[in-house]
Design an enzyme around this catalytic site. Structure first.
Site, PDB file in Angstrom:
ATOM      1  N   ASP A 152       0.850  -1.194   0.000  1.00 57.22           N
ATOM      2  CA  ASP A 152       0.000   0.000   0.000  1.00 57.22           C
ATOM      3  C   ASP A 152       0.884   1.241   0.000  1.00 57.22           C
ATOM      4  OD1 ASP A 152      -1.800   2.220   1.193  1.00 57.22           O
ATOM      5  OD2 ASP A 152      -3.220   0.563   0.991  1.00 57.22           O
ATOM      6  N   ALA A 207      -2.429   0.741  12.474  1.00 55.02           N
ATOM      7  CA  ALA A 207      -2.089  -0.684  12.520  1.00 55.02           C
ATOM      8  C   ALA A 207      -2.025  -1.263  11.111  1.00 55.02           C
ATOM      9  CB  ALA A 207      -3.112  -1.445  13.368  1.00 55.02           C
ATOM     10  N   TYR A 208      -2.959  -0.862  10.271  1.00 62.09           N
ATOM     11  CA  TYR A 208      -2.964  -1.305   8.870  1.00 62.09           C
ATOM     12  C   TYR A 208      -1.674  -0.892   8.180  1.00 62.09           C
ATOM     13  CZ  TYR A 208      -4.150  -1.191   3.891  1.00 62.09           C
ATOM     14  OH  TYR A 208      -4.134  -1.353   2.523  1.00 62.09           O
ATOM     15  N   ALA A 209      -1.296   0.378   8.321  1.00 57.76           N
ATOM     16  CA  ALA A 209      -0.098   0.885   7.656  1.00 57.76           C
ATOM     17  C   ALA A 209       1.150   0.159   8.153  1.00 57.76           C
ATOM     18  CB  ALA A 209       0.035   2.392   7.881  1.00 57.76           C
ATOM     19  N   SER A 223       1.349  -2.866   9.315  1.00 54.74           N
ATOM     20  CA  SER A 223       1.373  -4.244   8.809  1.00 54.74           C
ATOM     21  C   SER A 223       1.744  -4.290   7.329  1.00 54.74           C
ATOM     22  CB  SER A 223       0.019  -4.921   9.049  1.00 54.74           C
ATOM     23  OG  SER A 223      -1.018  -4.309   8.309  1.00 54.74           O
TER      24      SER A 223
END
Length: 235
Positions: free
Chosen positions: A134, A146-148, A150
């Site tokens: 991403d 947390a998404y970033a 991961s």
């Protein structure tokens, strides 16, 4: 019989478009999905092998690996597209959120790559692993921390696996920014979002398909990230 390409998270959006493209070119394709949609039946009708899999727990990853290995002894490639775009404001348990994001975006690809190393290296063709990361892997995100994190971990795994699996397996990342809108996005959001890139377009899922095909066809690209962001990093 040709070795298949595994695509995780192929029931919609980029994963679905990539699966359809590979099937149209005559590739054997194995797809995983978390939630059943009509697209899964469509892919099955076109010849894909479909597998329900949830990568959010260790037990579920173990089960998926066993089923994936049972389908074929060799694999032409793996495209790790399974994803969960969860954000902090919707999750009270931040520990659980981080664990879930890391499990889906980093632990599952790590485990699957290791489990299928022999299957990839035994393929008659040069094999590929593609990690769908991403844009935020390099910038971070206030709303999706947390998404970033991961996705940044998945990007680093690209570098490690490129070293580990060379020269037989090429390992690369595709890092999209905004390629397509979600259902329900309002016009105000769309107008604001499209201005974030220099090219000021939202090109659609086919931009990811083009990047996938380039990496699969290349002979000399590994350990790299294809950034699909329209020049957003320069704004």
């Amino acid at each position: 019989m040709n070795s298949p390409v595994l695509i995780t998270g192929a029931s919609q959006r980029l994963g679905l478009a990539m699966a359809e493209s590979l099937l149209a070119k005559g590739h054997r394709v194995v797809v995983t999905y978390r939630t059943h949609r009509s697209s899964i039946a469509m892919l099955k009708d076109k010849g894909a092998t479909v597998l329900q899999a949830d990568f959010s727990t260790e037990a579920a990853i173990d089960r998926a690996i066993d089923e994936i290995k049972a389908i074929s002894k060799t694999y032409r490639g793996i495209i790790h597209n399974a994803s969960d775009w969860a954000q902090e404001k919707d999750n009270g348990n931040k520990q659980h959120l981080m664990e879930r994001m890391m499990m889906i975006h980093a632990v599952a690809p790590y485990r699957i790559n290791i489990a299928l190393e022999e299957a990839l290296c035994s393929c008659e063709e040069q094999a590929d692993i593609i990690h769908m990361t991403d844009y935020v892997q390099d910038t971070g995100s206030e709303k999706h921390m947390a998404y970033a994190a991961s996705k940044a971990a998945l990007h680093n795994l690209t570098l490690s696996f490129a070293k580990k699996l060379a020269p037989k397996v090429k390992v690369n990342s595709i890092a999209p920014a905004l390629l397509m809108f979600n259902e329900g996005d309002d016009e105000a959001y769309k107008q604001k979002a499209v201005k974030k890139s220099l090219l000021e377009i939202v090109p659609g899922a086919q931009e990811a398909v083009k990047a996938m095909n380039y990496l699969l066809d290349s002979d000399y690209v590994t350990g790299q990230t294809l950034h699909l962001n329209g020049g957003r990093h320069l704004k």
